[in-house]
Write a protein that holds these residues in place. Sequence first.
Motif, PDB file in Angstrom:
ATOM      1  N   TYR A  95      -4.555   5.746  10.474  1.00 42.69           N
ATOM      2  CA  TYR A  95      -3.268   5.056  10.376  1.00 42.69           C
ATOM      3  C   TYR A  95      -3.029   4.562   8.963  1.00 42.69           C
ATOM      4  N   SER A  96      -1.737   4.289   8.675  1.00 43.66           N
ATOM      5  CA  SER A  96      -1.351   3.687   7.410  1.00 43.66           C
ATOM      6  C   SER A  96      -0.185   2.745   7.691  1.00 43.66           C
ATOM      7  N   ARG A  97       0.247   2.029   6.673  1.00 42.08           N
ATOM      8  CA  ARG A  97       1.410   1.142   6.835  1.00 42.08           C
ATOM      9  C   ARG A  97       2.437   1.450   5.750  1.00 42.08           C
ATOM     10  N   VAL A  98       3.686   1.107   6.040  1.00 40.95           N
ATOM     11  CA  VAL A  98       4.729   1.273   5.029  1.00 40.95           C
ATOM     12  C   VAL A  98       4.646   0.120   4.048  1.00 40.95           C
ATOM     13  N   ARG A  99       4.676   0.457   2.768  1.00 45.04           N
ATOM     14  CA  ARG A  99       4.740  -0.590   1.742  1.00 45.04           C
ATOM     15  C   ARG A  99       6.196  -0.791   1.355  1.00 45.04           C
ATOM     16  N   THR A 100       6.579  -2.046   1.161  1.00 45.43           N
ATOM     17  CA  THR A 100       7.978  -2.312   0.814  1.00 45.43           C
ATOM     18  C   THR A 100       8.269  -1.924  -0.634  1.00 45.43           C
ATOM     19  N   ASP A 101       7.218  -1.781  -1.471  1.00 47.65           N
ATOM     20  CA  ASP A 101       7.464  -1.408  -2.874  1.00 47.65           C
ATOM     21  C   ASP A 101       7.496   0.108  -3.065  1.00 47.65           C
ATOM     22  N   GLY A 102       7.319   0.862  -1.975  1.00 44.57           N
ATOM     23  CA  GLY A 102       7.418   2.319  -2.073  1.00 44.57           C
ATOM     24  C   GLY A 102       6.217   2.997  -2.718  1.00 44.57           C
ATOM     25  N   LYS A 103       5.172   2.220  -3.048  1.00 46.19           N
ATOM     26  CA  LYS A 103       4.006   2.831  -3.694  1.00 46.19           C
ATOM     27  C   LYS A 103       3.112   3.532  -2.666  1.00 46.19           C
ATOM     28  N   LEU A 104       2.266   4.439  -3.159  1.00 48.10           N
ATOM     29  CA  LEU A 104       1.320   5.171  -2.310  1.00 48.10           C
ATOM     30  C   LEU A 104       0.401   4.176  -1.603  1.00 48.10           C
ATOM     31  N   ASN A 105       0.255   4.320  -0.304  1.00 50.40           N
ATOM     32  CA  ASN A 105      -0.556   3.381   0.447  1.00 50.40           C
ATOM     33  C   ASN A 105      -1.871   4.017   0.873  1.00 50.40           C
ATOM     34  N   ASP A 106      -2.835   3.162   1.172  1.00 48.99           N
ATOM     35  CA  ASP A 106      -4.124   3.631   1.657  1.00 48.99           C
ATOM     36  C   ASP A 106      -4.020   3.946   3.147  1.00 48.99           C
ATOM     37  N   PHE A 107      -5.067   4.554   3.682  1.00 48.13           N
ATOM     38  CA  PHE A 107      -5.122   4.843   5.117  1.00 48.13           C
ATOM     39  C   PHE A 107      -6.513   4.494   5.609  1.00 48.13           C
ATOM     40  N   SER A 108      -6.644   4.372   6.914  1.00 45.81           N
ATOM     41  CA  SER A 108      -7.946   4.036   7.491  1.00 45.81           C
ATOM     42  C   SER A 108      -8.166   4.858   8.753  1.00 45.81           C
TER      43      SER A 108
END
Length: 475
Positions: A412-425
Amino acid sequence: MIKVKVSLRPIVSRVNLPTVLKTTILPGDSIERLFIATQVGEIFYIGNSSLRTFLDIRPRIIKLGVSGGGYDFGGGYDERGLLGLAFHPEFYYNGLFYLHFSMAGTQGPGALSEPFMPNPCDPRTLNLKWINRETQYDHIDTVEEWILQSNGQPQKRRTLLNLRRPFLNHNGVNSLNFSPETGRLVLTTGDGGSGYDPFNLSQDIMEIAGKIIEIDVVKNTFINNPPVVTRFNELPVPIQETLTVIAKGVRNMPGISFQRFYNQYIKYVGNVGQDLVESIYSFFHYKSIPVTQLIQASLMKSEEEGFINFGWRGWEGAFPTSFIRGCSENPALNEKTIAYYDEALKTSVRRLQPLTSYFHNDQRPDKFGGTALTGVQPYMGNGIPDLTGSVVFTDFARVEESQSPVRGVLAYSRVRTDGKLNDFSVIETDYNFGPQSAYYVSLGTNLDQTRLYLGVYGSMKVTDFNQGTVFEIVP
């Protein structure tokens, strides 16, 4: 990110390869039923704890496991078949539903006689054209409208599109979904297949391959048997007028999903990678351009821009598309060569950046090596609180040398409000599959996205029958 553990609760077993998992309420019924579409052409639903057949179109499906050439994965593996199922938002009242499948009796020889590999030193490989399309193709895919009649029997009403496809792979999967924003049917097609998109169909705006398309099913074109086409400008005008395009640069997509966020929707799509990386994208705003307008722009030789571009074939996720080969000097390492330098430049600023990506080779302790993205779904339930509001995804098979038998991956991952690449777990599961392989082939939710369903198959071959299990993902 928080370590999440879940259980898998088997709902149904010994089914054929499940391509679509979604729920709806049957006319006259009071509860949501889980529907399971299989690649070979069956649609089941769970009714009072038993599996019931809703529709069986196996005779209408192309013979799976055999290919006309150009790109054969070896006996039994196939990416054709029943690929999409969507229920009309008003299905309870009007009984309408939609199918996307590869048609029986349409096997062709394929668009190329041998597997394709780009060579940056050989311009011919970078500028291939798909010629003699009427004869040099692999199969024909169709999108149909059906109705559940008052006697409980489904019946076909009309054909919306007939698409000629160059290769057997990258036809999309879970490819039909309704947009809660526009009320239109959304079709996610792949780039036509082979590998590396030999004809660059995904960036060519006249090509139907490699796009996200919205179909206005309210408009009746009065054309019950549309011609078989590959390009938008080959369609009759009444059909063109039902279509808008919202994105290009698609390699292959396991559907589109919509997550309500206040009074808007976040859209999620995954783009299956080539050799390097699998990518998940999210977007709020998009410009949908009518096909008639695109054709006009094309006739005037002007570029119609403004819709979303995922960057393929110049980009694979956040990386310029490369091919990977071993290093003769050092077998432990490999060489990555940019396949399409000019195209990577051309689309570099116009493309959407991924929300998150995971790699085919990843040595980090809490990550995994993936093979192919097979599902992307938002989870809005409270049953698994650590996942609430996140986007869950599945990979076909984890790449770990030590690991036998095969296991898929849930993450899973989450949406970042700053639009940057997010991590996943990685999401840990406690289910014991025993000595059986477990390829994770599909992911689905119920209508309000509070439940998650996982389709698992015991073989990577669709022709190894009855090896599927559908699970609910529970706390």
